[in-house]
Scaffold this motif. Structure first.
Motif, PDB file in Angstrom:
ATOM      1  N   ARG A  44      40.948  84.653  14.244  1.00 52.24           N
ATOM      2  CA  ARG A  44      40.906  84.247  12.824  1.00 52.24           C
ATOM      3  C   ARG A  44      41.995  83.233  12.471  1.00 52.24           C
ATOM      4  NH1 ARG A  44      41.312  89.718   9.620  1.00 52.24           N
ATOM      5  NH2 ARG A  44      40.173  88.725   7.933  1.00 52.24           N
ATOM      6  N   CYS A  45      42.835  82.898  13.441  1.00 53.95           N
ATOM      7  CA  CYS A  45      43.991  82.064  13.125  1.00 53.95           C
ATOM      8  C   CYS A  45      43.623  80.578  13.181  1.00 53.95           C
ATOM      9  CB  CYS A  45      45.117  82.358  14.113  1.00 53.95           C
ATOM     10  SG  CYS A  45      46.571  81.358  13.799  1.00 53.95           S
ATOM     11  N   PRO A  46      43.898  79.820  12.112  1.00 55.70           N
ATOM     12  CA  PRO A  46      43.562  78.380  12.125  1.00 55.70           C
ATOM     13  C   PRO A  46      44.437  77.580  13.088  1.00 55.70           C
ATOM     14  CG  PRO A  46      44.672  78.999  10.052  1.00 55.70           C
ATOM     15  CD  PRO A  46      44.445  80.262  10.815  1.00 55.70           C
ATOM     16  N   TYR A  47      45.525  78.170  13.586  1.00 55.29           N
ATOM     17  CA  TYR A  47      46.440  77.434  14.470  1.00 55.29           C
ATOM     18  C   TYR A  47      46.324  77.887  15.926  1.00 55.29           C
ATOM     19  CZ  TYR A  47      48.434  76.865   9.839  1.00 55.29           C
ATOM     20  OH  TYR A  47      48.598  76.619   8.499  1.00 55.29           O
ATOM     21  N   ALA A  48      45.348  78.740  16.234  1.00 50.98           N
ATOM     22  CA  ALA A  48      45.264  79.331  17.585  1.00 50.98           C
ATOM     23  C   ALA A  48      45.074  78.252  18.655  1.00 50.98           C
ATOM     24  CB  ALA A  48      44.112  80.326  17.636  1.00 50.98           C
ATOM     25  N   GLN A  49      45.756  78.427  19.771  1.00 51.19           N
ATOM     26  CA  GLN A  49      45.620  77.534  20.925  1.00 51.19           C
ATOM     27  C   GLN A  49      45.316  78.384  22.161  1.00 51.19           C
ATOM     28  OE1 GLN A  49      48.724  74.546  21.112  1.00 51.19           O
ATOM     29  NE2 GLN A  49      49.182  74.851  18.947  1.00 51.19           N
ATOM     30  N   ASP A  50      45.086  77.720  23.280  1.00 55.08           N
ATOM     31  CA  ASP A  50      44.684  78.463  24.485  1.00 55.08           C
ATOM     32  C   ASP A  50      45.672  79.575  24.833  1.00 55.08           C
ATOM     33  OD1 ASP A  50      42.519  76.889  24.631  1.00 55.08           O
ATOM     34  OD2 ASP A  50      43.269  75.575  26.226  1.00 55.08           O
ATOM     35  N   LYS A  51      46.959  79.268  24.713  1.00 57.33           N
ATOM     36  CA  LYS A  51      47.994  80.256  25.067  1.00 57.33           C
ATOM     37  C   LYS A  51      47.830  81.545  24.251  1.00 57.33           C
ATOM     38  CE  LYS A  51      53.015  80.700  25.281  1.00 57.33           C
ATOM     39  NZ  LYS A  51      54.303  80.106  24.942  1.00 57.33           N
ATOM     40  N   CYS A  52      47.399  81.389  22.993  1.00 49.96           N
ATOM     41  CA  CYS A  52      47.269  82.564  22.107  1.00 49.96           C
ATOM     42  C   CYS A  52      46.215  83.542  22.626  1.00 49.96           C
ATOM     43  CB  CYS A  52      46.871  82.123  20.701  1.00 49.96           C
ATOM     44  SG  CYS A  52      47.951  80.875  20.008  1.00 49.96           S
ATOM     45  N   ARG A  53      45.233  83.029  23.373  1.00 59.30           N
ATOM     46  CA  ARG A  53      44.128  83.892  23.824  1.00 59.30           C
ATOM     47  C   ARG A  53      44.441  84.609  25.127  1.00 59.30           C
ATOM     48  NH1 ARG A  53      41.939  79.137  21.837  1.00 59.30           N
ATOM     49  NH2 ARG A  53      41.205  79.491  19.720  1.00 59.30           N
ATOM     50  N   VAL A  54      45.543  84.265  25.753  1.00 62.42           N
ATOM     51  CA  VAL A  54      45.866  84.910  27.031  1.00 62.42           C
ATOM     52  C   VAL A  54      47.216  85.602  27.048  1.00 62.42           C
ATOM     53  CG1 VAL A  54      44.394  83.458  28.488  1.00 62.42           C
ATOM     54  CG2 VAL A  54      46.698  82.677  27.930  1.00 62.42           C
ATOM     55  N   GLU A  55      48.100  85.180  26.166  1.00 64.64           N
ATOM     56  CA  GLU A  55      49.467  85.728  26.222  1.00 64.64           C
ATOM     57  C   GLU A  55      49.854  86.328  24.873  1.00 64.64           C
ATOM     58  OE1 GLU A  55      53.826  83.896  26.805  1.00 64.64           O
ATOM     59  OE2 GLU A  55      52.300  83.001  28.086  1.00 64.64           O
ATOM     60  N   GLU A  56      50.316  87.563  24.921  1.00 64.82           N
ATOM     61  CA  GLU A  56      50.707  88.222  23.666  1.00 64.82           C
ATOM     62  C   GLU A  56      52.034  87.644  23.163  1.00 64.82           C
ATOM     63  OE1 GLU A  56      50.536  92.498  23.751  1.00 64.82           O
ATOM     64  OE2 GLU A  56      51.925  92.571  22.067  1.00 64.82           O
ATOM     65  N   PRO A  57      52.121  87.257  21.883  1.00 63.49           N
ATOM     66  CA  PRO A  57      53.390  86.701  21.396  1.00 63.49           C
ATOM     67  C   PRO A  57      54.457  87.776  21.253  1.00 63.49           C
ATOM     68  CG  PRO A  57      51.779  86.811  19.602  1.00 63.49           C
ATOM     69  CD  PRO A  57      51.064  87.259  20.837  1.00 63.49           C
ATOM     70  N   ALA A  58      55.700  87.414  21.570  1.00 65.80           N
ATOM     71  CA  ALA A  58      56.809  88.371  21.411  1.00 65.80           C
ATOM     72  C   ALA A  58      57.171  88.475  19.934  1.00 65.80           C
ATOM     73  CB  ALA A  58      58.008  87.883  22.209  1.00 65.80           C
ATOM     74  N   PHE A  59      57.690  89.636  19.561  1.00 65.37           N
ATOM     75  CA  PHE A  59      58.143  89.851  18.184  1.00 65.37           C
ATOM     76  C   PHE A  59      59.620  89.454  18.159  1.00 65.37           C
ATOM     77  CE2 PHE A  59      59.187  92.765  14.560  1.00 65.37           C
ATOM     78  CZ  PHE A  59      58.257  92.257  13.668  1.00 65.37           C
ATOM     79  N   GLN A  60      59.919  88.265  17.651  1.00 63.02           N
ATOM     80  CA  GLN A  60      61.287  87.768  17.776  1.00 63.02           C
ATOM     81  C   GLN A  60      61.837  87.210  16.473  1.00 63.02           C
ATOM     82  OE1 GLN A  60      60.850  85.020  20.971  1.00 63.02           O
ATOM     83  NE2 GLN A  60      59.379  83.755  19.883  1.00 63.02           N
ATOM     84  N   ALA A  61      63.179  87.123  16.433  1.00 57.87           N
ATOM     85  CA  ALA A  61      63.850  86.684  15.206  1.00 57.87           C
ATOM     86  C   ALA A  61      63.647  85.184  15.000  1.00 57.87           C
ATOM     87  CB  ALA A  61      65.333  87.011  15.289  1.00 57.87           C
ATOM     88  N   VAL A  62      63.279  84.817  13.766  1.00 51.96           N
ATOM     89  CA  VAL A  62      63.213  83.397  13.413  1.00 51.96           C
ATOM     90  C   VAL A  62      64.394  83.024  12.521  1.00 51.96           C
ATOM     91  CG1 VAL A  62      60.730  83.012  13.649  1.00 51.96           C
ATOM     92  CG2 VAL A  62      61.608  83.999  11.541  1.00 51.96           C
ATOM     93  N   GLU A  63      64.969  84.038  11.918  1.00 45.25           N
ATOM     94  CA  GLU A  63      66.184  83.909  11.103  1.00 45.25           C
ATOM     95  C   GLU A  63      66.850  85.265  11.217  1.00 45.25           C
ATOM     96  OE1 GLU A  63      65.948  82.587   7.003  1.00 45.25           O
ATOM     97  OE2 GLU A  63      63.918  81.879   7.402  1.00 45.25           O
ATOM     98  N   PRO A  64      68.137  85.395  10.850  1.00 48.90           N
ATOM     99  CA  PRO A  64      68.746  86.733  10.902  1.00 48.90           C
ATOM    100  C   PRO A  64      67.952  87.714  10.035  1.00 48.90           C
ATOM    101  CG  PRO A  64      70.420  85.045  10.570  1.00 48.90           C
ATOM    102  CD  PRO A  64      69.102  84.351  10.465  1.00 48.90           C
ATOM    103  N   GLY A  65      67.522  88.817  10.636  1.00 46.14           N
ATOM    104  CA  GLY A  65      66.798  89.861   9.895  1.00 46.14           C
ATOM    105  C   GLY A  65      65.336  89.545   9.613  1.00 46.14           C
ATOM    106  N   HIS A  66      64.824  88.459  10.157  1.00 43.20           N
ATOM    107  CA  HIS A  66      63.423  88.083   9.905  1.00 43.20           C
ATOM    108  C   HIS A  66      62.721  87.893  11.260  1.00 43.20           C
ATOM    109  CE1 HIS A  66      60.626  85.710   6.993  1.00 43.20           C
ATOM    110  NE2 HIS A  66      59.939  86.372   7.904  1.00 43.20           N
ATOM    111  N   PHE A  67      61.731  88.739  11.518  1.00 45.27           N
ATOM    112  CA  PHE A  67      61.071  88.772  12.835  1.00 45.27           C
ATOM    113  C   PHE A  67      59.595  88.432  12.683  1.00 45.27           C
ATOM    114  CE2 PHE A  67      64.723  91.452  12.878  1.00 45.27           C
ATOM    115  CZ  PHE A  67      65.301  91.271  14.131  1.00 45.27           C
ATOM    116  N   VAL A  68      59.063  87.679  13.658  1.00 46.84           N
ATOM    117  CA  VAL A  68      57.669  87.227  13.600  1.00 46.84           C
ATOM    118  C   VAL A  68      57.090  87.250  15.017  1.00 46.84           C
ATOM    119  CG1 VAL A  68      56.144  85.292  12.990  1.00 46.84           C
ATOM    120  CG2 VAL A  68      58.182  85.715  11.630  1.00 46.84           C
ATOM    121  N   ALA A  69      55.794  87.622  15.124  1.00 47.68           N
ATOM    122  CA  ALA A  69      55.114  87.570  16.420  1.00 47.68           C
ATOM    123  C   ALA A  69      54.130  86.407  16.412  1.00 47.68           C
ATOM    124  CB  ALA A  69      54.382  88.889  16.683  1.00 47.68           C
TER     125      ALA A  69
END
Ligand code: SF4
Length: 322
Positions: free
Chosen positions: A285-310
């Motif tokens: 459903r993601c408008p930004y999906a690329q090939d990597k998104c379909r094979v590799e699970e994204p890590a849940f990581q900090a983008v700013e202190p205290g703010h995490f995104v996968a």
């Protein structure tokens, strides 16, 4: 402030005739005493299962749960009975969560009787009336039955029942979603007042981001059993990164005449949580999906202190939307 509850890599998978349903899949967070963590996501994202698993109403598949620093992951029945007063739950639908054959008094007194907190009839009566007063229910309603009351009053009974054993932690599972908007505000205000007065800690589950905005200190966004974004409530409403969180926020109506906002309709099929494919679960459903998104699970990581995104492409998406 001390941590009241911590979950580490919590998992709950269910066997179904079609395979293994990954309802909760590696969720970790901490909640400090007297704080509220809002858990947001669409129906079926695993948020209710997460709440039920934490309070041991549903057995888990993996991970760890700590309460006041003590590992309660594999707690036995006797110890769970001792801990139970501290871990309570308010259910979504006050219409179906109350026994229609029990009066308000009987419903609120039941946990006190079952847990043998009050054996003396006079003291029991006093405590029930006190609880009714705390949640704003008139004592005249003590002998009323659920069908005689409106949704707001029924949910107040649910809150009083959850408070009966003086809990420290309450899982609030969509407690206002079955109520009218004006009643929703009353119940949310009541819950905030009770948190301040009684020092309660909440896990507040909802599908509606606008509901958790004011009540939550931190917000966790879930998608198909996975954590996709976590930060403070203030930060999330100022700046969110994950495409799914952006779409959820875009669906929140603005209560102003003529107000315009960008709409982000999610297209594509929702992938199945049964035997999920590798990669990012939002990829279909993601408008930004690329090939990597379909094979590799994204890590849940900090983008700013205290703010995490996968998300693999959080930086690029953020630049595109800047
Ligand atoms: Fe979209 Fe890929 Fe990010 Fe998942 S990892 S949210 S599919 S861009």
């Amino acid at each position: 402030m001390s941590t009241l509850l911590e979950v580490k890599n919590l998992k709950n998978h269910f066997k179904t005739p079609n395979g293994l349903l990954h309802a909760v899949d590696g969720v970790s967070f901490k909640i400090e005493t007297q704080k509220t963590l809002g858990v947001v996501g669409e129906s079926g994202c695993g948020k209710s299962t997460l709440g039920r698993t934490i309070v041991h109403l549903t057995p888990k598949t993996g991970g760890e749960i700590f309460f006041e620093g003590k590992d309660i992951t594999h707690i036995d029945k006797a110890d769970l009975k001792k801990l139970r007063p501290n871990l309570q739950m308010i259910f979504q639908d006050p219409y179906s969560s109350l026994n229609p054959r029990m009066s308000v008094f009987q419903t609120i007194s039941e946990p006190l009787i079952i847990n043998r907190v009050e054996r003396d009839r006079k003291k029991l009566s006093k405590r029930v009336l006190e609880l009714m007063d705390i949640v704003g229910l008139s004592s005249d309603l003590a002998n009323a039955f659920p069908h005689e009351l409106d949704g707001g009053r029924r949910q107040r009974i649910g809150v009083a029942r959850a408070l009966a054993l003086n809990p420290k932690f309450i899982v609030c599972d969509e407690p206002v979603s079955a109520l009218d908007v004006s009643i929703q505000a009353q119940i949310l205000n009541l819950m905030q007042d009770l948190q301040d007065e009684l020092g309660l800690t909440y896990l507040f589950i909802t599908h509606d981001l606008s509901v958790v905005k004011h009540i939550s200190d931190n917000i966790l966004v879930m998608y198909m059993g996975k954590m996709v974004e976590y930060t403070t409530s203030e930060q999330l409403f100022k700046h969110r990164y994950h495409p799914y969180t952006k779409a959820l926020l875009a669906a929140v109506p603005i209560p102003e005449v003529g107000a315009k906002k960008e709409r982000r309709l999610l297209k594509g099929e929702i992938s199945s949580p049964i035997n999920p494919k590798p990669g990012c679960r939002f990829a279909a459903r993601c408008p930004y999906a690329q090939d990597k998104c379909r094979v590799e699970e994204p890590a849940f990581q900090a983008v700013e202190p205290g703010h995490f995104v996968a998300c693999h492409f959080v930086g690029e998406i953020n630049q595109l939307n800047a």
